[in-house]
Design a protein around this motif. Sequence first.
Motif, short mmCIF file in Angstrom:
data_model
loop_
_atom_site.label_atom_id
_atom_site.label_comp_id
_atom_site.label_asym_id
_atom_site.label_seq_id
_atom_site.Cartn_x
_atom_site.Cartn_y
_atom_site.Cartn_z
N THR A 114 0.83 -1.20 0.00
CA THR A 114 0.00 0.00 0.00
C THR A 114 0.87 1.25 0.00
OG1 THR A 114 -1.78 -1.16 1.16
CG2 THR A 114 -1.81 1.25 1.25
N PHE A 115 1.90 1.25 0.83
CA PHE A 115 2.81 2.40 0.89
C PHE A 115 3.49 2.61 -0.46
CE2 PHE A 115 6.73 4.63 1.91
CZ PHE A 115 6.25 5.67 2.69
N THR A 116 3.90 1.52 -1.11
CA THR A 116 4.53 1.61 -2.43
C THR A 116 3.55 2.18 -3.45
OG1 THR A 116 5.93 -0.28 -1.89
CG2 THR A 116 5.71 0.26 -4.22
N ASP A 117 2.30 1.72 -3.41
CA ASP A 117 1.28 2.25 -4.32
C ASP A 117 1.05 3.73 -4.08
OD1 ASP A 117 1.06 -0.36 -5.23
OD2 ASP A 117 -0.84 -0.76 -4.19
N VAL A 118 0.98 4.12 -2.80
CA VAL A 118 0.79 5.53 -2.45
C VAL A 118 1.97 6.35 -2.96
CG1 VAL A 118 0.76 7.15 -0.51
CG2 VAL A 118 -0.72 5.15 -0.48
N GLN A 119 3.18 5.83 -2.79
CA GLN A 119 4.37 6.53 -3.23
C GLN A 119 4.35 6.74 -4.75
OE1 GLN A 119 8.03 4.39 -2.55
NE2 GLN A 119 9.21 6.27 -2.39
N ALA A 120 3.93 5.72 -5.49
CA ALA A 120 3.86 5.84 -6.95
C ALA A 120 2.81 6.88 -7.36
CB ALA A 120 3.55 4.49 -7.58
N ARG A 121 1.65 6.82 -6.71
CA ARG A 121 0.59 7.80 -7.03
C ARG A 121 1.03 9.20 -6.62
NH1 ARG A 121 -3.94 4.41 -4.66
NH2 ARG A 121 -4.23 6.20 -3.32
N ALA A 123 4.07 10.40 -6.63
CA ALA A 123 5.00 10.89 -7.65
C ALA A 123 4.24 11.39 -8.88
CB ALA A 123 5.98 9.79 -8.03
N GLU A 124 3.19 10.66 -9.27
CA GLU A 124 2.37 11.06 -10.43
C GLU A 124 1.61 12.35 -10.17
OE1 GLU A 124 -0.40 7.99 -11.43
OE2 GLU A 124 1.16 6.54 -11.89
N GLN A 125 1.01 12.44 -9.00
CA GLN A 125 0.06 13.52 -8.72
C GLN A 125 0.70 14.81 -8.22
OE1 GLN A 125 -2.85 11.90 -6.06
NE2 GLN A 125 -3.58 10.39 -7.53
N GLN A 141 -8.03 14.17 4.12
CA GLN A 141 -8.74 13.66 2.95
C GLN A 141 -7.80 13.30 1.80
OE1 GLN A 141 -11.97 13.00 3.29
NE2 GLN A 141 -11.68 13.77 5.36
N GLY A 142 -6.52 13.64 1.94
CA GLY A 142 -5.58 13.40 0.86
C GLY A 142 -5.12 11.95 0.79
N LEU A 143 -4.13 11.75 -0.05
CA LEU A 143 -3.60 10.42 -0.29
C LEU A 143 -2.97 9.83 0.97
CD1 LEU A 143 -3.19 8.44 -2.61
CD2 LEU A 143 -1.03 9.56 -3.11
N ILE A 144 -2.25 10.64 1.72
CA ILE A 144 -1.61 10.16 2.95
C ILE A 144 -2.68 9.77 3.97
CG2 ILE A 144 -0.04 10.75 4.83
CD1 ILE A 144 1.30 10.47 2.04
N GLY A 145 -3.73 10.58 4.07
CA GLY A 145 -4.83 10.26 4.98
C GLY A 145 -5.49 8.94 4.59
N GLY A 146 -5.61 8.71 3.29
CA GLY A 146 -6.19 7.45 2.80
C GLY A 146 -5.31 6.26 3.16
N TYR A 147 -4.00 6.44 3.07
CA TYR A 147 -3.07 5.37 3.45
C TYR A 147 -3.21 5.04 4.93
CZ TYR A 147 1.19 3.13 4.99
OH TYR A 147 2.07 2.28 5.59
#
Length: 177
Positions: A114-121, A123-125, A141-147
Amino acid sequence: MPEEFAVPEKKAAAKPAQRVIKKYPNRRLYDTDTSTYITLAEVKQLVMASQPIVVRDAKTGDDLTRSILLQIILEEEAGGAPMFSEAVLANIIRFYGHAMQGFMGSYLEKNIQTFTDVQARLAEQTQGMTPEMWKQFLGGQGLIGGYAEQSRAMLTQMQEQLQKQTEQMLGAFGIKR
């Protein structure tokens, strides 16, 4: 229709073939793809490049992949910028032989994926983000909060599974809660 004008067939995305590395008794590693001896640092580079590998004992054919990966981690940890504190390592050791050992491995694996997926997203976003966008991104509400929420949910699921197993085990002995 002549071959040069034929429309190529759409092929399914093929999973890259596993690269076979043979480990010899003299501790040398042989890359069967390139027919050359390689170092542990080069194995690390393959891992960093997401190249699927398997390390096999040259004589017995036994799978030594985990051992080689652990050796790479050990070298990285000794290299001056460790990822794991002594407390984390001690806690990991304490899970061996514990009823939660099986859960901990899958919990860590899912969390790291999950952390790897978050890190990839991430980098993209984050290309071209303004400071205001960063505030919103790093907020609840952001990506880190979702993780963080996903990690919390996995821990809760692990606790519920342990509770069910405990109740089943106690039920087998005729003990009810």
